[in-house]
Design an enzyme around this catalytic site. Sequence first.
Site, PDB file in Angstrom:
ATOM      1  N   GLY A   1     -24.338 -40.958  38.205  1.00 45.66           N
ATOM      2  CA  GLY A   1     -24.339 -40.692  36.684  1.00 45.66           C
ATOM      3  C   GLY A   1     -23.628 -39.214  36.646  1.00 45.66           C
ATOM      4  O   GLY A   1     -22.796 -38.860  37.423  1.00 45.66           O
TER       5      GLY A   1
ATOM      6  N   GLU B   1     -29.417 -44.340  30.922  1.00 46.58           N
ATOM      7  CA  GLU B   1     -29.940 -43.242  31.886  1.00 46.58           C
ATOM      8  C   GLU B   1     -31.644 -43.459  31.908  1.00 46.58           C
ATOM      9  O   GLU B   1     -32.475 -43.276  30.847  1.00 46.58           O
ATOM     10  CB  GLU B   1     -29.835 -41.806  31.725  1.00 46.58           C
ATOM     11  CG  GLU B   1     -28.143 -41.571  31.664  1.00 46.58           C
ATOM     12  CD  GLU B   1     -28.079 -40.243  31.563  1.00 46.58           C
ATOM     13  OE1 GLU B   1     -27.968 -39.458  32.246  1.00 46.58           O
ATOM     14  OE2 GLU B   1     -27.539 -39.843  30.197  1.00 46.58           O
TER      15      GLU B   1
ATOM     16  N   ASN C   1     -28.863 -44.402  36.705  1.00 42.94           N
ATOM     17  CA  ASN C   1     -27.894 -44.896  35.978  1.00 42.94           C
ATOM     18  C   ASN C   1     -27.555 -46.301  36.052  1.00 42.94           C
ATOM     19  O   ASN C   1     -27.340 -46.716  37.278  1.00 42.94           O
ATOM     20  CB  ASN C   1     -26.766 -43.923  35.904  1.00 42.94           C
ATOM     21  CG  ASN C   1     -27.276 -42.552  35.521  1.00 42.94           C
ATOM     22  OD1 ASN C   1     -27.052 -42.113  34.392  1.00 42.94           O
ATOM     23  ND2 ASN C   1     -27.654 -41.829  36.319  1.00 42.94           N
TER      24      ASN C   1
END
Length: 162
Positions: free
Chosen positions: A15, A79, A29
């Site tokens: 991420g 996330e 992620n």
Amino acid sequence: MKSLPYFSRGEVVRGFGRGSKELGIPTANFPDSVVEHLPGDISTGIYYGWACVGSGDIHKMVMSIGWNPYYKNTKKSMETHVIHTFKEDFYGQILSVVMVGYIRPERSYDSLDALIAAINHDIEEAKRNLELPEHLKLKEDNFFRATTSTSMTTSNKIMNGH
């Protein structure tokens, strides 16, 4: 939200690199292919549910879906913070989650400390809510057993749905 509970699976990708380093709250992620297939009634905000990495144990989780207003992201993300301490990163492994509830909409914060406090409050709320019988039963859903197959096909690796 009619789409809850919502099941999602995909490979863990890198991420923005802020979860562990800046916030002290590591996140896993999902790739764009998973984010782009969210149903329209899954609005941006903070969710809670269950998560499993690979064929490992199932843990409580919180998930941010959206643009992270504090950081002014231009790319929508999913996330996941798995409420468990892992010994190492798990990039490239399959993350399976079921979102069972909604905590709050996305917000911007005046400071990094205020953001961290809000995330920690979300984590505590998720822990409490996931003890409710209607949420505990989803921890045992067959969805999580599907990841134990050693012959996972591509269609099993990326999946979104109810």
